[in-house]
Design an enzyme around this catalytic site. Structure first.
Site, short mmCIF file in Angstrom:
data_model
loop_
_atom_site.label_atom_id
_atom_site.label_comp_id
_atom_site.label_asym_id
_atom_site.label_seq_id
_atom_site.Cartn_x
_atom_site.Cartn_y
_atom_site.Cartn_z
N TYR A 138 20.99 -31.68 2.67
CA TYR A 138 21.08 -32.68 3.73
C TYR A 138 20.66 -34.06 3.19
O TYR A 138 21.35 -35.06 3.41
CB TYR A 138 20.17 -32.25 4.88
CG TYR A 138 20.12 -33.20 6.03
CD1 TYR A 138 21.13 -33.24 6.96
CD2 TYR A 138 19.03 -34.06 6.20
CE1 TYR A 138 21.09 -34.12 8.02
CE2 TYR A 138 18.98 -34.94 7.26
CZ TYR A 138 20.01 -34.96 8.17
OH TYR A 138 19.96 -35.84 9.21
N TRP A 204 1.12 -22.88 14.93
CA TRP A 204 1.20 -22.50 13.52
C TRP A 204 0.35 -23.42 12.64
O TRP A 204 0.28 -24.62 12.87
CB TRP A 204 2.65 -22.60 13.04
CG TRP A 204 3.47 -21.41 13.44
CD1 TRP A 204 3.26 -20.60 14.53
CD2 TRP A 204 4.63 -20.90 12.76
NE1 TRP A 204 4.22 -19.62 14.56
CE2 TRP A 204 5.07 -19.77 13.49
CE3 TRP A 204 5.32 -21.28 11.62
CZ2 TRP A 204 6.18 -19.03 13.10
CZ3 TRP A 204 6.44 -20.53 11.25
CH2 TRP A 204 6.85 -19.42 11.97
N ARG A 211 1.36 -35.95 11.53
CA ARG A 211 2.75 -36.35 11.67
C ARG A 211 2.87 -37.62 12.52
O ARG A 211 2.03 -37.90 13.37
CB ARG A 211 3.57 -35.24 12.36
CG ARG A 211 3.68 -33.95 11.56
CD ARG A 211 4.59 -34.10 10.35
NE ARG A 211 4.69 -32.86 9.60
CZ ARG A 211 3.91 -32.51 8.58
NH1 ARG A 211 2.93 -33.33 8.20
NH2 ARG A 211 4.07 -31.39 7.94
N1 LIG Z 1 16.08 -36.28 15.35
C1 LIG Z 1 15.23 -36.80 14.49
O1 LIG Z 1 14.02 -36.54 14.54
C2 LIG Z 1 15.73 -37.76 13.44
C3 LIG Z 1 14.78 -38.37 12.60
C4 LIG Z 1 15.22 -39.24 11.61
C5 LIG Z 1 16.57 -39.50 11.46
N2 LIG Z 1 17.46 -38.92 12.29
C6 LIG Z 1 18.88 -39.21 12.05
O2 LIG Z 1 19.55 -39.64 13.20
C7 LIG Z 1 20.90 -39.18 13.17
C8 LIG Z 1 21.21 -38.47 14.46
O3 LIG Z 1 20.26 -37.44 14.66
P1 LIG Z 1 20.11 -36.73 16.08
O4 LIG Z 1 18.76 -36.12 16.12
O5 LIG Z 1 20.56 -37.63 17.17
O6 LIG Z 1 21.16 -35.53 15.87
P2 LIG Z 1 22.00 -34.77 16.97
O7 LIG Z 1 21.32 -34.87 18.28
O8 LIG Z 1 22.27 -33.41 16.41
O9 LIG Z 1 23.36 -35.60 17.01
C9 LIG Z 1 24.30 -35.58 15.98
C10 LIG Z 1 25.65 -35.93 16.54
O10 LIG Z 1 26.61 -35.87 15.48
C11 LIG Z 1 27.79 -35.28 15.98
N3 LIG Z 1 28.58 -34.64 14.96
C12 LIG Z 1 28.19 -33.72 14.03
N4 LIG Z 1 29.24 -33.34 13.29
C13 LIG Z 1 30.32 -34.03 13.73
C14 LIG Z 1 31.69 -34.06 13.36
N5 LIG Z 1 32.19 -33.32 12.36
N6 LIG Z 1 32.52 -34.89 14.05
C15 LIG Z 1 32.05 -35.65 15.08
N7 LIG Z 1 30.76 -35.67 15.46
C16 LIG Z 1 29.90 -34.85 14.80
C17 LIG Z 1 27.30 -34.25 16.99
O11 LIG Z 1 28.34 -33.94 17.86
P3 LIG Z 1 28.26 -32.72 18.92
O12 LIG Z 1 27.49 -33.28 20.07
O13 LIG Z 1 29.67 -32.42 19.21
O14 LIG Z 1 27.54 -31.61 18.20
C18 LIG Z 1 26.14 -34.99 17.63
O15 LIG Z 1 26.58 -35.76 18.73
C19 LIG Z 1 21.02 -38.29 11.94
O16 LIG Z 1 21.59 -39.02 10.91
C20 LIG Z 1 19.59 -37.95 11.60
O17 LIG Z 1 19.39 -37.78 10.21
C21 LIG Z 1 17.09 -38.06 13.29
#
Ligand SMILES: NC(=O)c1ccc[n+]([C@@H]2O[C@H](COP(=O)([O-])OP(=O)(O)OC[C@H]3O[C@@H](n4cnc5c(N)ncnc54)[C@H](OP(=O)(O)O)[C@@H]3O)[C@@H](O)[C@H]2O)c1
Length: 317
Positions: A138, A204, A211
């Site tokens: 990733y 855990w 964090r």
């Molecule tokens: N969550 C955290 O704590 C965190 C922390 C740091 C950075 N980030 C970064 O923020 C970004 C978003 O994270 P998030 O937590 O919002 O993730 P998330 O809730 O899983 O959202 C990811 C989105 O990407 C879409 N997606 C995945 N594969 C796809 C594809 N092939 N075509 C079109 N859409 C696709 C998903 O669509 P579906 O809804 O259809 O599945 C979903 O809407 C990521 O880059 C992550 O690394 C997140």
């Protein structure tokens, strides 16, 4: 000096926790907001991506899409985590350049910094050591996206740049039983323990691991801010700059939820790296600071958890 936002903004990943908050943040500003569900637009398919850009002609892009998962999923499916994330990022970034997008912001993550990097984590730590093995695929894919933005900027002078968010929480989080992050997992467990009248909840590890957490509305606000900077850094950390122990987090969540039982620890269980926190001076100097402190953020998040649960929209995947 700050510029106006592009007038046609494509938010990729708008159904995700971060993408949805970003979309909300840009609403009501006279910008045409573009988005598409995965059924309409699979970002892993280069023809669909090209066609989307040709039809909709965005002038700005925020890339918040990703294949995201916990340690178990990352270890089981490194092929998908590496290839899908590289494909999505390269297709969108390349198409953005081909279709003359003026500005693109890519969402990186603090989990792509080296495993043993100095704390608090500075932007300069990127690629300074080995990655955390459990999410190497990733992290590599995200580094490709971030470096491709930097390369376009260097070679062609376009405003393609990135942010590095810390752990996020808030509405739309994932409450899956095994696959969720620590904060939503604890909200769920304390809520269920309260409803069941359980005498104790066991967390855990020793509870001493520290964090950092950022409310997703603050992330969206930071994205909105960075997206308008005239000369943004190639990547910049987005966090609060302060951390708390997992035990302290559990105690705060128990209080917000109204759980009266005991909190026990299980030191035989893994708890990951002892400290993880961002160095925030770069973004502070540029003029942005988070607004939502953890007390308020937890209260708001528990309220959204209850709403999502009641409406049947609680995310569990
Ligand atoms: N969550 C955290 O704590 C965190 C922390 C740091 C950075 N980030 C970064 O923020 C970004 C978003 O994270 P998030 O937590 O919002 O993730 P998330 O809730 O899983 O959202 C990811 C989105 O990407 C879409 N997606 C995945 N594969 C796809 C594809 N092939 N075509 C079109 N859409 C696709 C998903 O669509 P579906 O809804 O259809 O599945 C979903 O809407 C990521 O880059 C992550 O690394 C997140």
């Amino acid at each position: 000096m700050r510029k106006k936002n592009p007038d046609r903004l494509f938010v990729a990943g708008h159904r995700g926790m971060a993408g949805a908050a970003i979309l909300r943040r840009f609403q009501g500003e006279g910008i045409e907001l573009l988005h598409a569900d995965r059924q309409q637009l699979d970002l892993c398919d280069p023809r669909q991506v090209d066609q989307y850009f040709a039809e909709h002609r965005p002038t700005g892009v925020i890339f918040a899409a990703a294949k995201v998962g916990g340690i178990f999923a990352n270890e089981q499916f490194p092929v998908e985590f590496l290839s899908e994330n590289v494909l999505m990022a390269t297709h969108v970034i390349n198409a953005a350049f081909r279709y003359s997008v003026r500005r693109l912001l890519f969402l990186g993550s603090t989990c792509i910094y080296p495993r043993d990097c100095e704390q608090p984590i500075q932007e300069t730590s990127l690629l300074s050591g080995p990655l955390e093995e459990t999410n190497e695929a990733y992290a590599l894919a995200k580094i490709v996206g971030l470096k491709l933005c930097q390369a376009y900027r260097k070679q062609h002078g376009v405003q393609f740049h990135s942010v590095m968010p810390t752990n996020l929480y808030g509405p739309g989080d994932n409450y899956h039983q095994e696959n969720s992050h620590v904060l939503p997992a604890l909200i769920r467990r304390f809520h269920e323990a309260k409803v069941a009248g359980a005498a104790s909840v066991t967390i855990w590890g020793t509870g001493k691991a520290r964090r950092e957490f950022l409310h997703v509305e603050d992330l969206a606000d930071a994205v909105h801010f960075v997206f308008q900077l005239d000369n943004p850094p190639d990547w910049v950390n987005v966090g609060t700059g302060s951390d708390l122990s997992v035990l302290n987090l559990a105690q705060r969540i128990a209080e917000v939820v109204g759980y009266q039982g005991e909190i026990q620890i299980d030191p035989s269980r893994p708890e990951g790296t002892p400290v993880k926190c961002t160095e925030m001076s770069l973004l502070h100097q540029l003029g942005w600071k988070h607004k939502i402190e953890i007390e308020d953020g937890l209260r708001m998040t528990y309220e959204s958890f209850l709403r999502e649960r009641q409406s049947g929209s609680l995310r569990e995947y």
